[in-house]
Motif scaffolding. Sequence first.
Motif, PDB file in Angstrom:
ATOM      1  N   PHE A  60       5.607  29.278  -7.385  1.00  0.00           N
ATOM      2  CA  PHE A  60       5.550  27.825  -7.272  1.00  0.00           C
ATOM      3  C   PHE A  60       4.236  27.319  -7.862  1.00  0.00           C
ATOM      4  O   PHE A  60       3.217  28.008  -7.840  1.00  0.00           O
ATOM      5  N   VAL A  61       4.277  26.097  -8.351  1.00  0.00           N
ATOM      6  CA  VAL A  61       3.077  25.413  -8.843  1.00  0.00           C
ATOM      7  C   VAL A  61       3.096  23.999  -8.268  1.00  0.00           C
ATOM      8  O   VAL A  61       4.073  23.268  -8.434  1.00  0.00           O
ATOM      9  N   SER A  62       2.037  23.634  -7.575  1.00  0.00           N
ATOM     10  CA  SER A  62       1.934  22.287  -7.008  1.00  0.00           C
ATOM     11  C   SER A  62       0.745  21.571  -7.624  1.00  0.00           C
ATOM     12  O   SER A  62      -0.382  22.089  -7.614  1.00  0.00           O
ATOM     13  N   ASN A  63       0.997  20.396  -8.167  1.00  0.00           N
ATOM     14  CA  ASN A  63      -0.053  19.571  -8.780  1.00  0.00           C
ATOM     15  C   ASN A  63      -0.062  18.174  -8.167  1.00  0.00           C
ATOM     16  O   ASN A  63      -0.062  17.168  -8.872  1.00  0.00           O
ATOM     17  N   LEU A  64      -0.046  18.127  -6.834  1.00  0.00           N
ATOM     18  CA  LEU A  64      -0.075  16.842  -6.139  1.00  0.00           C
ATOM     19  C   LEU A  64      -1.463  16.220  -6.268  1.00  0.00           C
ATOM     20  O   LEU A  64      -2.466  16.820  -5.870  1.00  0.00           O
ATOM     21  N   ARG A  65      -1.517  15.010  -6.805  1.00  0.00           N
ATOM     22  CA  ARG A  65      -2.800  14.334  -7.040  1.00  0.00           C
ATOM     23  C   ARG A  65      -3.154  13.481  -5.831  1.00  0.00           C
ATOM     24  O   ARG A  65      -2.306  12.785  -5.263  1.00  0.00           O
ATOM     25  N   VAL A  66      -4.416  13.553  -5.448  1.00  0.00           N
ATOM     26  CA  VAL A  66      -4.882  12.781  -4.295  1.00  0.00           C
ATOM     27  C   VAL A  66      -4.679  11.289  -4.527  1.00  0.00           C
ATOM     28  O   VAL A  66      -4.261  10.551  -3.633  1.00  0.00           O
ATOM     29  N   ARG A  67      -4.933  10.833  -5.743  1.00  0.00           N
ATOM     30  CA  ARG A  67      -4.803   9.407  -6.054  1.00  0.00           C
ATOM     31  C   ARG A  67      -3.371   8.921  -5.857  1.00  0.00           C
ATOM     32  O   ARG A  67      -3.144   7.842  -5.290  1.00  0.00           O
ATOM     33  N   SER A  68      -2.402   9.719  -6.301  1.00  0.00           N
ATOM     34  CA  SER A  68      -0.996   9.321  -6.153  1.00  0.00           C
ATOM     35  C   SER A  68      -0.599   9.274  -4.689  1.00  0.00           C
ATOM     36  O   SER A  68       0.059   8.318  -4.235  1.00  0.00           O
ATOM     37  N   LEU A  69      -0.993  10.291  -3.925  1.00  0.00           N
ATOM     38  CA  LEU A  69      -0.641  10.323  -2.503  1.00  0.00           C
ATOM     39  C   LEU A  69      -1.360   9.217  -1.736  1.00  0.00           C
ATOM     40  O   LEU A  69      -0.775   8.607  -0.824  1.00  0.00           O
ATOM     41  N   LEU A  70      -2.596   8.928  -2.101  1.00  0.00           N
ATOM     42  CA  LEU A  70      -3.342   7.862  -1.432  1.00  0.00           C
ATOM     43  C   LEU A  70      -2.680   6.507  -1.660  1.00  0.00           C
ATOM     44  O   LEU A  70      -2.532   5.714  -0.722  1.00  0.00           O
ATOM     45  N   TRP A  71      -2.265   6.241  -2.890  1.00  0.00           N
ATOM     46  CA  TRP A  71      -1.615   4.970  -3.197  1.00  0.00           C
ATOM     47  C   TRP A  71      -0.325   4.809  -2.397  1.00  0.00           C
ATOM     48  O   TRP A  71      -0.075   3.748  -1.815  1.00  0.00           O
ATOM     49  N   VAL A  72       0.490   5.851  -2.362  1.00  0.00           N
ATOM     50  CA  VAL A  72       1.738   5.778  -1.601  1.00  0.00           C
ATOM     51  C   VAL A  72       1.455   5.587  -0.121  1.00  0.00           C
ATOM     52  O   VAL A  72       2.134   4.805   0.561  1.00  0.00           O
ATOM     53  N   THR A  73       0.458   6.272   0.408  1.00  0.00           N
ATOM     54  CA  THR A  73       0.119   6.166   1.831  1.00  0.00           C
ATOM     55  C   THR A  73      -0.319   4.761   2.193  1.00  0.00           C
ATOM     56  O   THR A  73       0.145   4.179   3.188  1.00  0.00           O
ATOM     57  N   ILE A  74      -1.220   4.182   1.395  1.00  0.00           N
ATOM     58  CA  ILE A  74      -1.704   2.813   1.684  1.00  0.00           C
ATOM     59  C   ILE A  74      -0.564   1.814   1.572  1.00  0.00           C
ATOM     60  O   ILE A  74      -0.385   0.943   2.442  1.00  0.00           O
ATOM     61  N   LYS A  75       0.211   1.934   0.512  1.00  0.00           N
ATOM     62  CA  LYS A  75       1.348   1.023   0.325  1.00  0.00           C
ATOM     63  C   LYS A  75       2.334   1.130   1.485  1.00  0.00           C
ATOM     64  O   LYS A  75       2.807   0.102   2.015  1.00  0.00           O
ATOM     65  N   ASN A  76       2.637   2.339   1.908  1.00  0.00           N
ATOM     66  CA  ASN A  76       3.584   2.530   3.012  1.00  0.00           C
ATOM     67  C   ASN A  76       3.095   1.870   4.292  1.00  0.00           C
ATOM     68  O   ASN A  76       3.848   1.156   4.965  1.00  0.00           O
ATOM     69  N   TRP A  77       1.833   2.113   4.658  1.00  0.00           N
ATOM     70  CA  TRP A  77       1.333   1.569   5.921  1.00  0.00           C
ATOM     71  C   TRP A  77       1.236   0.043   5.887  1.00  0.00           C
ATOM     72  O   TRP A  77       1.527  -0.618   6.890  1.00  0.00           O
ATOM     73  N   VAL A  78       0.841  -0.515   4.752  1.00  0.00           N
ATOM     74  CA  VAL A  78       0.775  -1.979   4.656  1.00  0.00           C
ATOM     75  C   VAL A  78       2.157  -2.596   4.838  1.00  0.00           C
ATOM     76  O   VAL A  78       2.351  -3.554   5.604  1.00  0.00           O
ATOM     77  N   LEU A  79       3.172  -2.025   4.154  1.00  0.00           N
ATOM     78  CA  LEU A  79       4.521  -2.584   4.236  1.00  0.00           C
ATOM     79  C   LEU A  79       5.172  -2.302   5.592  1.00  0.00           C
ATOM     80  O   LEU A  79       5.969  -3.109   6.086  1.00  0.00           O
ATOM     81  N   ILE A  80       4.845  -1.173   6.217  1.00  0.00           N
ATOM     82  CA  ILE A  80       5.367  -0.893   7.565  1.00  0.00           C
ATOM     83  C   ILE A  80       4.844  -1.932   8.556  1.00  0.00           C
ATOM     84  O   ILE A  80       5.582  -2.441   9.404  1.00  0.00           O
ATOM     85  N   LYS A 130      -7.156  11.901   4.954  1.00  0.00           N
ATOM     86  CA  LYS A 130      -5.883  12.574   5.208  1.00  0.00           C
ATOM     87  C   LYS A 130      -5.115  12.857   3.914  1.00  0.00           C
ATOM     88  O   LYS A 130      -4.640  13.998   3.718  1.00  0.00           O
ATOM     89  N   PRO A 131      -4.947  11.881   2.992  1.00  0.00           N
ATOM     90  CA  PRO A 131      -4.289  12.222   1.725  1.00  0.00           C
ATOM     91  C   PRO A 131      -4.991  13.346   0.976  1.00  0.00           C
ATOM     92  O   PRO A 131      -4.334  14.177   0.342  1.00  0.00           O
ATOM     93  N   TYR A 132      -6.310  13.382   1.049  1.00  0.00           N
ATOM     94  CA  TYR A 132      -7.055  14.449   0.382  1.00  0.00           C
ATOM     95  C   TYR A 132      -6.688  15.805   0.976  1.00  0.00           C
ATOM     96  O   TYR A 132      -6.411  16.773   0.250  1.00  0.00           O
ATOM     97  N   VAL A 133      -6.679  15.880   2.325  1.00  0.00           N
ATOM     98  CA  VAL A 133      -6.360  17.143   2.998  1.00  0.00           C
ATOM     99  C   VAL A 133      -4.931  17.568   2.686  1.00  0.00           C
ATOM    100  O   VAL A 133      -4.663  18.741   2.363  1.00  0.00           O
ATOM    101  N   VAL A 134      -3.981  16.628   2.784  1.00  0.00           N
ATOM    102  CA  VAL A 134      -2.572  16.956   2.552  1.00  0.00           C
ATOM    103  C   VAL A 134      -2.355  17.442   1.117  1.00  0.00           C
ATOM    104  O   VAL A 134      -1.684  18.456   0.879  1.00  0.00           O
ATOM    105  N   ALA A 135      -2.924  16.734   0.150  1.00  0.00           N
ATOM    106  CA  ALA A 135      -2.734  17.102  -1.258  1.00  0.00           C
ATOM    107  C   ALA A 135      -3.369  18.452  -1.565  1.00  0.00           C
ATOM    108  O   ALA A 135      -2.741  19.321  -2.186  1.00  0.00           O
ATOM    109  N   ARG A 136      -4.593  18.633  -1.135  1.00  0.00           N
ATOM    110  CA  ARG A 136      -5.283  19.895  -1.440  1.00  0.00           C
ATOM    111  C   ARG A 136      -4.631  21.072  -0.717  1.00  0.00           C
ATOM    112  O   ARG A 136      -4.531  22.172  -1.272  1.00  0.00           O
ATOM    113  N   MET A 137      -4.169  20.862   0.502  1.00  0.00           N
ATOM    114  CA  MET A 137      -3.523  21.945   1.235  1.00  0.00           C
ATOM    115  C   MET A 137      -2.180  22.307   0.612  1.00  0.00           C
ATOM    116  O   MET A 137      -1.848  23.489   0.473  1.00  0.00           O
ATOM    117  N   GLN A 138      -1.396  21.300   0.210  1.00  0.00           N
ATOM    118  CA  GLN A 138      -0.120  21.587  -0.451  1.00  0.00           C
ATOM    119  C   GLN A 138      -0.352  22.364  -1.744  1.00  0.00           C
ATOM    120  O   GLN A 138       0.343  23.356  -2.012  1.00  0.00           O
TER     121      GLN A 138
END
Length: 401
Positions: free
Chosen positions: A321-341, A299-307
């Motif tokens: 516009f220029v978007s440079n969202l990195r999969v690694r950054s989004l993946l880290w935030v996603t995992i951290k968010n779900w663990v803490l939630i 999912k982070p891969y799809v979201v980052a690449r689509m954005q």
Amino acid sequence: MQHADTATPGAADPLDAPDTQVQVPPSTHQITIAFTGSGSEYFRIWIVNLLLMLVTLGIYFPWAKARRLRYFMGNTLVGGQPLGFHGDPKKMFKGYALVGVLFVLYSIAGEFSSVAGLVALVLVAGLWPALFKSSMQFRLANTSWRGLRFRFTGDLPSAYRAVLPLFIPGLVLVGGLAFVNDESAPPAWFGFLALGVMLTTLAIAPWLTWNLKQYQHNHYSLGHLQTSFRATVGSFYLLTLKVIGIWLLAVMLPLGILVGVAVGLDDFEALRKNTGIWMIAAAMLPALLGMFALLVCLKPYVVARMQNLVWTKTGNAELRFVSNLRVRSLLWVTIKNWVLIILTLGLYWPFAAVALARVRLEAVSIKSRANPELLVSQVQPREGDAAGDAAGDFFGLDVGL
């Protein structure tokens, strides 16, 4: 206003080339996007919204959404200046009520017969493109930057061409059910019809996504500036193939190892009795962990690449516009968010929303051919136009799309 000259003599113009060629590429200026919200601030808004929605049995939702949008937009700084949201919760409530009534009518019709359900679905599909256009108008007309209101300029025929194809698979299936006796099992032809619809939907899903994004990103406007969408349908199919490849790798990896172990053993049953099924499971553990890791990354891969695909291909001759969202950054935030939630039993949710907004928004920047200050002065609206045409549109309702 944050900007920096980035062009050097003889360097390639980073902006998409205009229709007419120029001998010397103009200098470019970068407008940064920053998010200044904090989890503790948003937590207070979130907990009050949650309590009021519980007390009012969900009726407070449009007011809660307006407060949330005001907070997130007010903390989104474009070139150092915050966005603003001016939506009226009463109009938002009317939009949600309208959608609720449509779904209730559809549910009731489906209880009587499949034919009535088909008629109701056709009516809902017929109204949905107009509602989608209305929602886009409402959101853009009630969003501002430096006192300027945005606009959504898409027309109704284009909305139908963009949204109606999404309903075609459902209409085909429900139409087939109209010829099926409710008291008997579905005939064999209906199974083939359902399979054909499913495969066709998978085959055209990238085109459906591209078609919808093209309608949206071709019609964002601020003053005389209007965006265009230059992504090709082929780029959406390429991204889809990459996602399918990752999914197949995640599923087939442990299955392939299991088959290889079974084929390579002369007496698999004897091994199971001698070593125990837990030893076999332990041997499979690395493959299962690899499968889980790939699925978590999907999912982070799809979201980052689509954005990155959608926004980097949005702009016009003056800015993009220029978007440079990195999969690694989004993946880290996603995992951290779900663990803490999970650890906080859901109380970390507002902090997670802020963290996700920050990583996605700050990955985007805007490149302009003109000095940002000059650009803003050029798009100043005429007197009476600041609120945007869509704000007074009767169908300018937020329907949650």
